[in-house]
Scaffold this motif. Structure first.
Motif, mmCIF file in Angstrom:
data_model
loop_
_atom_site.group_PDB
_atom_site.id
_atom_site.type_symbol
_atom_site.label_atom_id
_atom_site.label_comp_id
_atom_site.label_asym_id
_atom_site.label_seq_id
_atom_site.Cartn_x
_atom_site.Cartn_y
_atom_site.Cartn_z
ATOM 1 N N GLY A 82 34.640 53.505 48.289
ATOM 2 C CA GLY A 82 35.468 53.541 47.093
ATOM 3 C C GLY A 82 34.998 52.535 46.071
ATOM 4 N N VAL A 83 35.511 52.659 44.856
ATOM 5 C CA VAL A 83 35.072 51.840 43.729
ATOM 6 C C VAL A 83 36.267 51.126 43.119
ATOM 7 C CG1 VAL A 83 34.011 51.893 41.437
ATOM 8 C CG2 VAL A 83 33.149 53.398 43.241
ATOM 9 N N VAL A 84 36.057 49.882 42.695
ATOM 10 C CA VAL A 84 37.041 49.120 41.940
ATOM 11 C C VAL A 84 36.442 48.851 40.567
ATOM 12 C CG1 VAL A 84 38.265 46.920 41.758
ATOM 13 C CG2 VAL A 84 38.074 48.070 43.976
ATOM 14 N N ASP A 85 37.138 49.298 39.527
ATOM 15 C CA ASP A 85 36.647 49.203 38.157
ATOM 16 C C ASP A 85 37.153 47.905 37.519
ATOM 17 O OD1 ASP A 85 35.876 49.512 35.542
ATOM 18 O OD2 ASP A 85 37.165 51.244 35.138
ATOM 19 N N LEU A 86 36.227 46.968 37.267
ATOM 20 C CA LEU A 86 36.611 45.674 36.700
ATOM 21 C C LEU A 86 36.833 45.730 35.202
ATOM 22 C CD1 LEU A 86 34.179 43.301 38.655
ATOM 23 C CD2 LEU A 86 36.520 43.955 39.230
ATOM 24 N N ILE A 119 43.896 40.867 36.783
ATOM 25 C CA ILE A 119 44.555 40.346 37.979
ATOM 26 C C ILE A 119 45.412 41.428 38.642
ATOM 27 C CG2 ILE A 119 46.404 38.809 38.745
ATOM 28 C CD1 ILE A 119 45.182 36.606 37.183
ATOM 29 N N ASP A 120 46.147 42.180 37.848
ATOM 30 C CA ASP A 120 46.974 43.238 38.422
ATOM 31 C C ASP A 120 46.154 44.480 38.752
ATOM 32 O OD1 ASP A 120 49.300 41.774 38.381
ATOM 33 O OD2 ASP A 120 49.923 42.502 36.409
ATOM 34 N N SER A 121 45.222 44.845 37.863
ATOM 35 C CA SER A 121 44.497 46.103 38.071
ATOM 36 C C SER A 121 43.572 46.032 39.277
ATOM 37 C CB SER A 121 43.709 46.488 36.817
ATOM 38 O OG SER A 121 42.653 45.577 36.551
ATOM 39 N N LEU A 122 42.918 44.897 39.491
ATOM 40 C CA LEU A 122 42.050 44.779 40.664
ATOM 41 C C LEU A 122 42.877 44.869 41.937
ATOM 42 C CD1 LEU A 122 39.078 42.377 41.194
ATOM 43 C CD2 LEU A 122 40.777 42.665 42.982
ATOM 44 N N ASP A 139 36.910 34.880 36.251
ATOM 45 C CA ASP A 139 38.168 35.621 36.274
ATOM 46 C C ASP A 139 38.223 36.616 37.426
ATOM 47 O OD1 ASP A 139 38.782 34.236 33.976
ATOM 48 O OD2 ASP A 139 38.359 35.912 32.620
ATOM 49 N N VAL A 140 37.075 37.115 37.851
ATOM 50 C CA VAL A 140 37.062 38.096 38.941
ATOM 51 C C VAL A 140 37.492 37.440 40.248
ATOM 52 C CG1 VAL A 140 35.697 39.828 40.129
ATOM 53 C CG2 VAL A 140 35.209 39.309 37.734
ATOM 54 N N PHE A 141 37.042 36.217 40.488
ATOM 55 C CA PHE A 141 37.517 35.474 41.664
ATOM 56 C C PHE A 141 39.028 35.315 41.606
ATOM 57 C CE2 PHE A 141 39.054 31.535 43.470
ATOM 58 C CZ PHE A 141 38.453 31.470 44.725
ATOM 59 N N ASP A 142 39.548 34.908 40.449
ATOM 60 C CA ASP A 142 40.994 34.695 40.300
ATOM 61 C C ASP A 142 41.780 35.949 40.665
ATOM 62 O OD1 ASP A 142 40.323 32.191 39.338
ATOM 63 O OD2 ASP A 142 40.518 32.750 37.227
ATOM 64 N N THR A 172 29.209 35.126 36.555
ATOM 65 C CA THR A 172 29.931 35.229 35.292
ATOM 66 C C THR A 172 29.869 33.933 34.488
ATOM 67 O OG1 THR A 172 32.039 34.544 36.278
ATOM 68 C CG2 THR A 172 31.536 36.912 36.247
ATOM 69 N N GLY A 173 29.442 32.856 35.135
ATOM 70 C CA GLY A 173 29.257 31.597 34.412
ATOM 71 C C GLY A 173 30.317 30.544 34.660
ATOM 72 N N ARG A 174 31.533 30.934 35.007
ATOM 73 C CA ARG A 174 32.598 29.948 35.232
ATOM 74 C C ARG A 174 32.816 29.735 36.722
ATOM 75 N NH1 ARG A 174 38.129 29.858 36.228
ATOM 76 N NH2 ARG A 174 38.432 32.098 35.909
ATOM 77 N N ILE A 175 32.819 28.477 37.146
ATOM 78 C CA ILE A 175 33.139 28.138 38.524
ATOM 79 C C ILE A 175 34.659 28.059 38.643
ATOM 80 C CG2 ILE A 175 32.924 26.418 40.343
ATOM 81 C CD1 ILE A 175 30.248 25.610 39.110
ATOM 82 N N PRO A 176 35.278 28.920 39.420
ATOM 83 C CA PRO A 176 36.739 28.955 39.470
ATOM 84 C C PRO A 176 37.315 27.837 40.327
ATOM 85 C CG PRO A 176 35.855 30.597 40.947
ATOM 86 C CD PRO A 176 34.672 29.975 40.246
#
Length: 334
Positions: free
Chosen positions: A187-191, A197-200, A223-226, A245-249
């Protein structure tokens, strides 16, 4: 021999291809005639001086080159001239030859070409340790692979499928879905959907009977980690592999406690240095799955050694598609 040398840390376009002396096979070492070496994101960090482990200059970058043993040290009994090998050498791959410890060489399966072996190196061993050692994956569990169209991501998708996991692959746009499905994702998750946060979380729960995933492999951070941390099942595990993505969460650890989840990190080069037996097992597993037809390398774009700066620029600008591999002679596809 020719080699692309870093004489001063800085932009990739200052790399120069020079002629230097050939290495010699000393005790415990072999000389490899390099046929193919992958161009990896970590090479950009090394060349620009931003990596945590920096070799003394001048040096040729390039990790895990593949080629043919052309000379063996006087005490080497495990390899012979003519053996086709993958090396675990941390540098020196951007060259025609390299001297490496004999114990850091693995004979390639007959069906695996130099170019494909180079394309798989670093990506597949990273994915294997993330999934199997850090993530402790078991058949029947579910995994969400973030950055699934990247080198490590595609490797993780294939490995997870081969080991019997239910695989969800996260993509940055719907147009990339077919690539991960072809690699084995269920399956696929569309980022790209709004309110990440809710859609993932909602997409993951819809594909896991509302439970969330047992494992997340994260090469993206930010943001994807979050968002992904909220899509993990009870007693799930998230493995941090990188921050593309450049940001360390950062993470509020009360969430870790309340859901009994684990967050761990992976620096794969440490396994090559600290636990060579585990790395040997990893390589043997990857080769076994290749021979069984369960793994296949990503699409490859080849560059001759002289065009190393172009390859690095393509990688740096994110214009590259698939894996980038430097080839050192006309037989690199054998």
């Amino acid at each position: 021999m020719r080699a692309a040398l870093v004489r001063e840390f800085g932009p990739v376009d200052q790399l120069t291809v020079e002629t230097i002396a050939d290495p010699e096979a000393t005790a415990g070492h072999v000389v490899i005639d390099i046929h193919a070496t992958a161009v990896n994101f970590v090479d950009l960090l090394v060349i620009t001086g931003k990596y945590q482990f920096l070799p003394p200059r001048p040096f040729a970058p390039g990790k895990l080159p593949c080629g043919v043993v052309s000379a063996v040290g006087p005490d080497v009994t495990t390899l012979k001239v003519g053996d086709r090998v993958l090396t675990l050498h941390e540098q020196g791959g951007y060259a025609e030859k390299v001297r490496v410890p004999a114990h850091d060489c693995y004979v390639l399966p007959d069906r695996l070409s130099f170019v494909d072996a180079a394309a798989m190196s670093l990506a597949y061993d990273t994915a294997w340790f993330a999934l199997c050692e850090r993530g402790r994956a078991k058949a029947g569990e579910s995994v969400l692979v973030l950055g699934a169209t990247g080198g490590v991501g595609l490797a993780a998708v294939q490995l997870a499928r081969a080991y019997g996991l239910h695989v969800l692959a996260a993509v940055s746009a719907p147009g990339k879905a077919q690539q991960v499905l072809d690699a084995g994702a269920h399956g696929v998750v569309d980022l790209s959907q709004g309110d990440l946060i809710d859609s993932l979380r909602d997409q993951v729960r819809a594909q896991t009977d509302g439970k969330g995933v047992d494992i997340v492999i994260d090469t993206l951070g930010g943001d994807v980690f979050d968002a992904a941390i909220r899509a993990i099942a009870w007693r799930g595990r998230l493995v941090v592999v990188g921050f593309a993505t450049g940001r360390i969460p950062t993470l509020k650890v009360n969430y870790v406690m309340l859901k009994n989840i684990e967050v761990s990190g992976l620096q794969v080069s440490d396994y090559r240095k600290r636990t060579p037996d585990e790395m040997a097992h990893c390589i043997r597993e990857i080769f076994r799955l290749v021979e069984a037809g369960a793994l296949r390398p990503s699409a490859v774009t080849r560059y001759p050694l002289e065009d190393v700066a172009s390859a690095l620029t393509a990688l740096q600008s994110r214009q590259a598609s698939g894996r980038l591999v430097l080839t050192m002679n006309e037989t690199a596809s054998l």
